[in-house]
Design an enzyme around this catalytic site. Structure first.
Site, PDB file in Angstrom:
ATOM      1  N   SER A  11      43.163  35.731  37.931  1.00 15.36           N
ATOM      2  CA  SER A  11      42.671  34.480  37.344  1.00 15.36           C
ATOM      3  C   SER A  11      43.880  33.703  36.835  1.00 15.36           C
ATOM      4  CB  SER A  11      41.649  34.779  36.238  1.00 15.36           C
ATOM      5  OG  SER A  11      41.048  33.599  35.768  1.00 15.36           O
ATOM      6  N   HIS A  38      40.279  32.849  40.688  1.00 18.37           N
ATOM      7  CA  HIS A  38      39.378  31.866  40.101  1.00 18.37           C
ATOM      8  C   HIS A  38      39.978  30.469  40.264  1.00 18.37           C
ATOM      9  CE1 HIS A  38      37.853  35.268  37.278  1.00 18.37           C
ATOM     10  NE2 HIS A  38      37.258  35.303  38.463  1.00 18.37           N
ATOM     11  N   ASP A 130      36.844  39.785  34.148  1.00 12.44           N
ATOM     12  CA  ASP A 130      36.348  39.918  35.516  1.00 12.44           C
ATOM     13  C   ASP A 130      37.234  40.923  36.258  1.00 12.44           C
ATOM     14  OD1 ASP A 130      34.737  39.467  37.687  1.00 12.44           O
ATOM     15  OD2 ASP A 130      35.771  37.652  38.342  1.00 12.44           O
TER      16      ASP A 130
END
Length: 342
Positions: A11, A38, A130
């Site tokens: 991310s 992301h 995540d």
């Protein structure tokens, strides 16, 4: 079989880490890589071009139904999950997980379910958590799990959360990941694996949800206890899912959350509700002012004064809500003080 399926998730701060990883890979790497970062859903992704310049392997966006080729890096397109099947990929716009699509966990779980011990999972720089649940599934099904060294990551929260809940096989600097993955890809994967049927059934269900949606019809609500709060994405009912020391939530429409991302989503919803409340009260004040002006213009001064007074009360209420907005804190588990988390 060898470790020929490598899944990578990142991310914030992850582009630099993935570029460093790809730079260290050999041209004849005996594996296929799948990458989720992301990225905003409304902007084109240049990640294949960036990674293609960084290393020797062929890099492209994953395409729905495409066959998996060795020596290739497949990047999740914006706003689409990558789901692995035997020998091919699905690229689908399933429910968001941890408020993101593409989701690292969705890719990792599908890889674990289909390829088991052949999978290597890698979590790089990023905030929140995540990837932890997916990495746990990879480990549970006999795969190898790796995280970027937190001190080497621009944002260490994702590696740190994974290390807290998953038994990690390797912790490595991004610049050392390429040679490490090349060595592991040449090693033979274990063939014997014992996993309880119940875990496999739930894993299969969650892979199906990420690919095809329909969580309620597929029976997700039977797999845990009902939670007392609702999904911040759709306000659907949430069910608790446990994985070792790890706790997650999934709603009946399919959205999935870790406690940290759920807390972040709920606190964001609270702020949105405060803004909506202020708007509604200010609209009330505008309407009351409008009525008061009409009454004054028609000579009804007494009633006009009453409506003007009510309008001022509404403006005072709106000011109270307005003044509370800067004090509303955006929360997640990672935003809590270190002593509270421990």
């Amino acid at each position: 079989m060898k470790h020929d399926i490598i899944v990578v998730g990142a991310s914030a701060g992850g582009i630099e880490a993935i570029s460093a990883l790809v730079k260290g890979l050999p041209r004849d790497l005996a594996a296929s890589l799948f990458v989720v970062v992301h990225v905003p859903p409304y902007a084109p992704s240049m990640l294949p071009q960036i990674l293609g310049r960084a290393g020797p392997l062929t890099v492209c966006h994953a395409r729905d139904g495409e066959a998996i080729q060795p020596h290739h890096i497949y990047v999740a397109p914006p706003d689409k999950h990558i789901i692995l099947e035997p020998g091919r990929m699905l690229v689908r716009r399933g429910p968001k997980e941890n408020r993101f699509r593409p989701s690292i966990d969705a890719l990792f779980r599908s890889a674990a379910y289909v390829y088991g011990p052949r999978v290597i999972g890698v979590v790089l720089s990023g905030v929140l958590d995540d990837g932890t649940s997916g990495l746990w599934s990879i480990k549970r099904l006999g795969g190898t799990v790796i995280v970027q060294a937190p001190e080497d990551a621009m944002h260490p929260e994702m590696p740190e959360n994974a290390m807290e809940h998953v038994e990690i096989d390797h912790v490595s600097r991004a610049s050392d990941l390429g040679p490490l993955l090349s060595r592991l890809a040449d090693e033979r994967a274990p063939t014997e694996l014992r996993v309880d049927d119940e875990h496999l059934r739930r894993l299969a269900l969650e892979v199906e949800i990420a690919a095809d949606d329909g969580a309620f019809d597929k029976g997700i609500m039977k797999w845990g206890d009902m939670a007392a709060f609702t999904c911040p994405e759709c306000h659907g009912a949430l069910v608790r899912l446990e994985e070792g020391t790890w706790l997650r939530f999934r709603c009946h429409t399919g959205h999935a959350f870790t406690p940290s991302t759920l807390l972040a989503g709920i606190t964001e919803s609270v702020e949105q509700s405060l803004w909506q409340a202020m708007r509604a009260v200010e609209e009330q004040a505008m309407l009351l002012d409008h009525v008061a002006k009409h009454l004054r213009d028609t000579g009804q001064t007494g009633r006009a004064a009453q409506f003007a007074s009510k309008a001022q009360q509404a403006r005072d209420q709106a000011r109270v809500i307005h003044d509370s907005l800067p004090e509303h804190e955006q929360l997640s588990e990672d935003s809590a003080p270190a002593d509270a988390r421990s």
